[in-house]
Enzyme design. Structure first.
Site, short mmCIF file in Angstrom:
data_model
loop_
_atom_site.label_atom_id
_atom_site.label_comp_id
_atom_site.label_asym_id
_atom_site.label_seq_id
_atom_site.Cartn_x
_atom_site.Cartn_y
_atom_site.Cartn_z
N HIS A 21 -37.14 4.52 35.56
CA HIS A 21 -36.27 4.49 34.38
C HIS A 21 -36.26 3.15 33.66
O HIS A 21 -35.24 2.48 33.51
CB HIS A 21 -34.86 5.05 34.61
CG HIS A 21 -34.25 4.86 35.97
ND1 HIS A 21 -33.93 3.66 36.47
CD2 HIS A 21 -33.89 5.76 36.92
CE1 HIS A 21 -33.40 3.80 37.66
NE2 HIS A 21 -33.37 5.05 37.96
N HIS A 75 -27.23 7.86 50.06
CA HIS A 75 -27.13 7.64 48.61
C HIS A 75 -27.56 8.93 47.93
O HIS A 75 -28.59 9.50 48.28
CB HIS A 75 -28.05 6.47 48.27
CG HIS A 75 -28.14 6.08 46.83
ND1 HIS A 75 -27.14 6.31 45.92
CD2 HIS A 75 -29.14 5.44 46.14
CE1 HIS A 75 -27.52 5.84 44.74
NE2 HIS A 75 -28.72 5.32 44.85
N GLU A 77 -28.52 9.43 44.83
CA GLU A 77 -29.49 9.38 43.74
C GLU A 77 -30.75 10.15 44.14
O GLU A 77 -31.15 10.17 45.31
CB GLU A 77 -29.84 7.92 43.38
CG GLU A 77 -30.60 7.85 42.06
CD GLU A 77 -30.81 6.43 41.52
OE1 GLU A 77 -30.33 5.47 42.13
OE2 GLU A 77 -31.49 6.32 40.48
N ASP A 79 -33.89 9.94 43.97
CA ASP A 79 -35.09 9.43 44.64
C ASP A 79 -34.92 9.48 46.16
O ASP A 79 -35.90 9.34 46.90
CB ASP A 79 -35.46 8.01 44.16
CG ASP A 79 -34.32 7.04 44.13
OD1 ASP A 79 -33.14 7.46 44.16
OD2 ASP A 79 -34.58 5.82 44.08
N HIS A 142 -25.67 0.75 45.04
CA HIS A 142 -25.35 0.50 43.65
C HIS A 142 -24.69 1.69 42.95
O HIS A 142 -24.54 1.68 41.72
CB HIS A 142 -26.64 0.10 42.89
CG HIS A 142 -27.63 1.24 42.74
ND1 HIS A 142 -27.98 1.76 41.51
CD2 HIS A 142 -28.29 2.00 43.65
CE1 HIS A 142 -28.84 2.76 41.66
NE2 HIS A 142 -29.05 2.92 42.96
N ASP A 161 -30.87 1.50 49.15
CA ASP A 161 -31.43 0.70 48.05
C ASP A 161 -31.23 -0.80 48.25
O ASP A 161 -32.02 -1.61 47.73
CB ASP A 161 -30.79 1.13 46.72
CG ASP A 161 -31.41 2.41 46.16
OD1 ASP A 161 -32.53 2.76 46.57
OD2 ASP A 161 -30.76 3.05 45.32
N TYR A 189 -35.90 -6.24 41.91
CA TYR A 189 -35.06 -5.08 42.19
C TYR A 189 -33.59 -5.45 42.04
O TYR A 189 -32.80 -4.73 41.42
CB TYR A 189 -35.34 -4.56 43.62
CG TYR A 189 -34.73 -3.22 43.87
CD1 TYR A 189 -35.46 -2.06 43.66
CD2 TYR A 189 -33.41 -3.10 44.27
CE1 TYR A 189 -34.89 -0.81 43.84
CE2 TYR A 189 -32.83 -1.86 44.45
CZ TYR A 189 -33.58 -0.72 44.25
OH TYR A 189 -33.01 0.51 44.42
N HIS A 220 -36.68 1.58 49.70
CA HIS A 220 -37.84 1.31 48.85
C HIS A 220 -38.58 0.10 49.39
O HIS A 220 -37.96 -0.92 49.72
CB HIS A 220 -37.43 0.97 47.41
CG HIS A 220 -36.74 2.08 46.68
ND1 HIS A 220 -37.39 3.20 46.24
CD2 HIS A 220 -35.45 2.22 46.32
CE1 HIS A 220 -36.52 3.99 45.62
NE2 HIS A 220 -35.33 3.42 45.66
FE FE2 Z 1 -30.38 4.23 43.81
FE FE2 Z 2 -33.46 4.21 45.21
#
Ligand code: FE2
Ligand code: FE2
Ligand code: FMN
Length: 398
Positions: A21, A75, A77, A79, A142, A161, A189, A220
């Site tokens: 993004h 998390h 999110e 991903d 986050h 993350d 990051y 990640h």
């Molecule tokens: Fe995230």
């Molecule tokens: Fe992530």
């Protein structure tokens, strides 16, 4: 790939990703998931949806998916949660573990999720057999529901993350590529994903400070496994979350016909000649996520642009808006540029830079069309007065 006894990395490498993004990812990225074999086989996080087949393959090399007993969702999110529904469907006996807000976010994203969801409080522990998992909520690091999973027996923090990097390489561990590279990517990051939530990072670091971490396994990029690398990334997060100015003068500019570039180069030379570190970005060829990363180690920002249609060039407007959203503080700024007939168009620019969290050191310097020798001399006097002298006065060590 084993990362500790009975702990496997089963995530995937997204070699082709070039933008997460808007964050440029020239090396691609990875979505790390981890499988722990125990009385209750436990999967920590999943991966981005399109990579389901690879995740399943990586899991089933080790055990049939249906034998998974717990799926930890640190998390929500996508991903990391993108394959949660599919994995839960193939592991009908599994219980999904997440925070309360994690459950809300997962249900909002996926509607229904097969299997039981067990909500855990911060600090709650769960025995999975020989090993124990402890969950710590890290809200706004986050996302609101973010949490991390601690495995005391091996001293592994599955940090999701936090401490991650968008970096795909054949290696798995930071020491294999070199800690400097991993830190460089972790800084990018941090700047682009985590920096707006510095205060939450401070709280999270405090919460985790008692853990004797042997390894940090993020969601990640590379895993931090050497004692000194773990200490280094923790100390970087401490420093970065403090939003302390760094030692580099960051110059970012944009130009149509080169006048602003001439000014940027003159400023750069003066700053370097005065013994300071400087770093220069031409917005035509630079990515704003790289500039954001450089802000972390900057003492101040020099922003230059020319006027087009009564406004600074749009790439500069975008940069200033983006840096503002990242909520940096503690760094001053100074502006310069070139115009043809309406210098007052720079007022809105100055205002935007100030509002973005970079207070102006003084009046900017703007030249009409191409700067001549007189203009350059005035520019240098001004940059000396507002930037170089200020750095010297603040006993700033180059
Ligand atoms: Fe995230
Ligand atoms: Fe992530
Ligand atoms: C498409 C275009 C639009 C411009 N619009 C303005 C303007 O609205 N106000 C102004 O003062 N100058 C305007 N200019 C003049 C430039 O700001 C001027 O040429 C300046 O010296 C360019 O600096 P640069 O070489 O760093 O791009 C415009 C120039 C171009 C090419």
């Amino acid at each position: 790939m084993t990362i500790a006894e009975d702990v496997y990395a089963v995530g995937v490498k997204d070699w082709n990703l070039r933008s997460f993004h808007g964050y440029s990812t020239p090396f691609g990225t990875t979505y790390n998931a981890y499988l722990i074999l125990d009385q209750k086989n436990t999967l920590i996080d999943t991966v981005k949806g399109p990579f389901f087949d690879t995740l399943l393959h990586n899991i089933e090399r080790i055990l049939p998916c249906e034998k998974i007993g717990y799926i930890i969702s640190n998390h929500a999110e996508m991903d990391h949660s993108g394959c949660l529904v599919e994995i839960a469907r193939r592991a009908p006996g599994a219980t999904i573990i997440c925070s309360t807000r994690g459950r809300d976010a997962l249900l909002s994203q996926f509607g229904q999720i097969p299997g039981n969801i067990k909500v855990v409080e911060s600090g709650e522990t769960l025995s999975i057999g020989k090993k124990t998992l402890q969950f710590f909520h890290t809200p706004m690091v986050h996302w609101p529901e973010s949490m991390v999973t601690w495995m005391p027996e091996d001293g592994i923090l599955f940090s999701n993350d936090a401490f991650g990097q968008h970096y795909a390489s054949p290696e798995t561990f930071a020491d294999e590529v070199g800690c400097d590279i991993a830190i460089h990517e972790a800084r990018k990051y941090y700047a682009n994903i985590v920096n707006p939530y510095n205060r939450s990072v401070v709280r999270a670091l405090e919460l985790l400070s008692g853990l004797n971490m042997a390894m940090i396994a993020p969601s990640h990029g590379l895993i931090w496994r050497k004692k000194e690398d773990v200490a280094r990334i923790l100390s970087c997060y401490g420093r970065w979350s403090g939003n302390k100015p760094g030692k580099t003068v960051l110059i970012a500019y944009n130009t149509m016909w080169g006048s602003t570039r001439i000014m940027a180069k003159e400023c750069y030379n003066a700053i370097v000649d005065a013994g300071f570190r400087a770093e220069m970005f031409d917005l035509d060829v630079s990515d704003i996520s790289d500039i954001a990363a450089a802000v972390v180690d900057s003492a101040c920002l020099l922003l230059g642009a020319s006027i087009m249609h009564a406004a600074v060039l749009p790439a500069m407007t975008t940069l200033v808006g983006y840096l503002g959203s990242l909520k940096f503080s503690g760094r001053f700024s100074w502006t310069f540029g070139s115009y043809g007939w309406a210098e007052n168009s720079f007022r809105a620019f100055e205002e935007a830079v100030g509002k973005a969290g970079f207070p102006l050191a003084g009046q900017g310097f703007y030249t009409r069309y191409v700067p001549d020798r007189n203009a350059i001399n005035s520019l240098l006097l001004t940059v000396n007065k507002f930037v170089i002298n200020r750095l010297k006065e603040s006993h700033f060590e180059p």
